[in-house]
Scaffold this motif. Structure first.
Motif: not given
Length: 238
Positions: A53, A55, A76-77, A79-80, A83-84, A105
């Motif tokens: 993936t 980012h 927003s990026g 935040r994604r 979550r990882e 992170s």
């Protein structure tokens, strides 16, 4: 095992970093290996078969044209990314913007450069473990040597994992006995129009990009001509 590589820019440095993904994959074949990068260069790690993936953060574009929407997209990026919950983040960029991404992170372990190897020395506080920045040899070997320190330093904590032969110990900075670097690519779909006839015909070819952001980095015209002549002498199209 979830690993995040942070290398944001630029084209050449990202290209030289790609073999570290293959090195990590060789040690941890079932790992998820992701990459944080500037949007302008996101296609390169996205084309790497060892990256799961990507980012992408529009850092350069946001700096050139700041706006509320650009800031919202950046938040927003991030935040994604948070979550990882990565096990390891490896910052081979070594600047404030990459350190911020590494810190946000929420990775279990953060690897970055030593204090004396950083331009912004306070950045060293972000990292849990330090890599010795390579000074000798080609950039590909230097980056592989740095990430080899992460592999060697992490393997003891992971059941069944061991640092591969020919990798460096954490206290070494000069690459030795490296196997050839591995670049595994996913095929582009569709192929770039200009190269489609070469790809479809499976003809051996070389794509030469002699330009750079500064004249001191560009390939001189005389060298370009010599490379073209040598490639053609070996039956390659340019």
């Amino acid at each position: 095992m979830r690993i995040l590589i942070v290398k944001l820019t630029s084209l050449g440095d990202i290209l030289f970093n790609l073999p570290v993904a293959a090195d990590l994959r060789r040690v941890w074949p079932d790992a998820r290996i992701d990459w944080a990068v500037d949007t302008a260069f996101a296609d390169l790690p996205a084309a790497c078969a060892d990256i799961d993936t990507v980012h992408a953060f529009a850092l350069r574009r946001s700096r050139a044209n700041p706006s509320v929407s650009a800031l919202a997209a950046l938040v927003s990026g991030l935040r994604r990314l948070r979550r990882e919950r990565y096990d390891i983040v490896i910052d081979t960029h070594g600047m404030v913007k990459s350190g911020v991404i590494a810190a946000l992170s929420r990775a279990g372990t953060r690897w970055g450069y030593r204090r004396e190897d950083l331009a912004e020395r306070l950045l060293s506080r972000v990292y849990d473990h330090a890599m010795v920045r390579g000074r000798e040899g080609h950039a590909i070997d230097r980056y592989r040597a740095e990430v080899a320190q992460v592999i060697a330093g992490s393997a003891h904590a992971i059941a069944g994992a061991a640092a591969p032969q020919a990798m460096l110990k954490p206290d070494e900075s000069v690459p030795v006995r490296f196997t050839p670097p591995v670049f595994r690519y996913r095929p582009f779909a569709p192929a770039p129009t200009d190269a489609a006839h070469l790809v479809e015909a499976a003809l051996p070819f070389v794509m030469l990009f002699p330009f750079a952001s500064g004249a001191d980095k560009a390939i001189p015209a005389a060298l370009s001509r010599a490379l073209i002549a040598q490639a053609r002498a070996h039956g390659l199209r340019v």
